[in-house]
Scaffold this motif. Structure first.
Motif: not given
Ligand code: HAM
Length: 423
Positions: A46, A48, A69-73, A76-78
């Protein structure tokens, strides 16, 4: 079987002996690509999100509909990599690339696209890819294509056609887009809804539409290079001329554009006529590109391709194995009484001779242990009881003939090598 144990549709578990076939593909890649100076690179699965959006292109199917696509803790959009090129170029740029320097790398690994699963179309699939980065030169393109063909040849895959075209250079594409738009505007009513939108936003994407109704219209569209200028045509002629010199066979595909926006100049696909592949017949795709990376105004040039490993295996006739299986076992180590500890030590010694051993860890009767040895398909069973352990001997039973001998443990290596060598 509980539904929750099933892998997510479009993903699968891999077992032996299929895994060995995957390793074969990877090893052949290592062998062939190193002939051309490519070294292996492994990048994260993964990145950015902007690493992919900026390079693959906002208007592409991959970016618009298929990325995981997901947001991490940390907010950030990863994104799970949908392809290998963007991440590899990020890594090369990060490691430092001097002006005019060329770096050649290859990679293997999983890629992720949220597509509707079908035969040869998966949500987690695996690619073997290469990138030659840093320079723009038609000889590189021809050599890269020749390398892809050599690799398929090494695997023994025939029935593969090389489709070749050019996307031209961006400076000439603006004018060419007008020509393409003029053609599709005349027939816009017959285009699918997506293509009607593409007409305004990115007319080249229409050439990539798979809708049946659009196909005939696309077939009669102008050839991409006929709308481009001198620079695009001269570069392409040099690639073609070099392929001719090297004896690489190709088919011109004047409307091939490929689904990713970073391409310029050469684009190509390797398609298989193998029946197993059906509609998803592209084994590989690639071409020359200029990739934009986040935080940099300069684009990085390169050329490369990626092969889909699942599709390669389908073309080679390797089928999925749904059953759990272990590595081959040559020797089954049985024990009786209090000899289990000694049996485990002896098993370790036998493995140090390069022999595959399963040492029984449960307390079972001798009959049950011999049944297990048969089930493993072991050639020999070693039996260690309290007496043998005390005398430093062991009983060796040949599973097929039923013959058994008691021998000093010091003689075991030679004895086993004789039995195993003979089978
Ligand atoms: P691509 O055409 O998107 O190109 O993918 C390359 C190959 O990956 C395809 O020809 C196919 O064999 C396999 N593939 C793609 N999507 C799937 C899927 N959903 N399921 C199974 N196999 C699939 C690229 O990815 C570019 N990065 C290639 C490249 C490298 N161009 C320049 N350098």
């Amino acid at each position: 079987m509980a539904k929750t144990l099933e892998p997510i549709p479009g993903t699968s578990d891999l077992w032996e002996p299929e895994v060995s076939q995957w390793v074969r593909l990877e090893n052949a890649a290592r062998e062939v690509f190193s002939l051309y100076g490519y070294g292996e690179i492994r990048t994260p699965v993964f990145e950015r999100t902007e690493v992919f959006v900026g390079s693959i292109g906002e208007e592409t199917e991959v970016v618009q509909k298929e990325m995981y696509t997901f947001e991490d803790r940390g907010g950030r959009s990863l994104t799970l990599r949908p392809e290998g090129t963007a991440g590899v170029l990020r890594a090369i740029a990060y490691s430092g690339l001097q002006q005019g320097e060329e770096k050649r790398v290859f990679y293997t690994g999983p890629m992720f696209r949220g597509e509707r699963p079908a035969a040869g179309r998966r949500r987690q699939f695996h690619q073997i890819g290469v990138e030659a980065v840093g320079r723009s030169n038609p000889y590189m393109d021809a050599e890269c294509i020749a390398m892809a063909m050599r690799y398929l040849d090494e695997l023994g895959l025939d029935n593969v056609r090389l489709l070749l075209n050019s996307r031209g250079v961006p400076e000439e594409r603006i004018q060419a887009s007008e020509g393409m738009r003029a053609y599709f505007s005349k027939v816009s009513d017959a285009l699918c809804e997506d293509c009607q939108n593409r007409l305004q936003r990115n007319v080249w994407r229409i050439l990539d539409c798979k809708q049946e109704g659009c196909q005939e219209i696309i077939e009669n569209a102008p050839a991409v290079l006929s709308l481009m200028g001198k620079e695009s045509n001269e570069f392409f002629d040099e690639v073609v001329s070099q392929l001719d010199t090297m004896g690489v066979k190709y088919e011109l595909a004047p409307r091939l554009v490929r689904g990713l926006d970073y391409y310029e100049h050469t684009v190509f696909e390797l398609v298989s006529d193998s029946e197993q592949l059906g509609a998803q017949n592209a084994l590989a795709g690639g071409g020359r590109y200029q990739v934009s990376l986040p935080g940099s105004s300069k684009k990085v040039p390169g050329v490369g391709f990626a092969l889909g490993m699942e599709r390669l295996l389908m073309a080679l006739g390797v089928t999925e194995q749904p059953k759990a299986s272990m590595a081959d076992i040559q020797v089954y180590m049985a024990s009786l009484g209090n000899a289990k500890q000694a049996a485990f030590s002896l098993a370790e010694k036998v493995r140090s001779w390069g022999i595959h051993v399963f040492a029984e860890n449960e307390n079972k009767s001798m009959k049950a242990q011999m049944r297990a040895a048969n089930k493993f398909g072991a050639t020999a069973a070693l039996i260690l009881g309290d007496d043998e352990s005390a005398n430093n001997t062991v009983i060796c039973k040949h599973m097929e003939t039923g013959e058994q001998v008691e021998l000093p443990q010091a003689d075991l290596q030679g004895h086993l090598q004789q039995i195993l060598g003979a089978c």
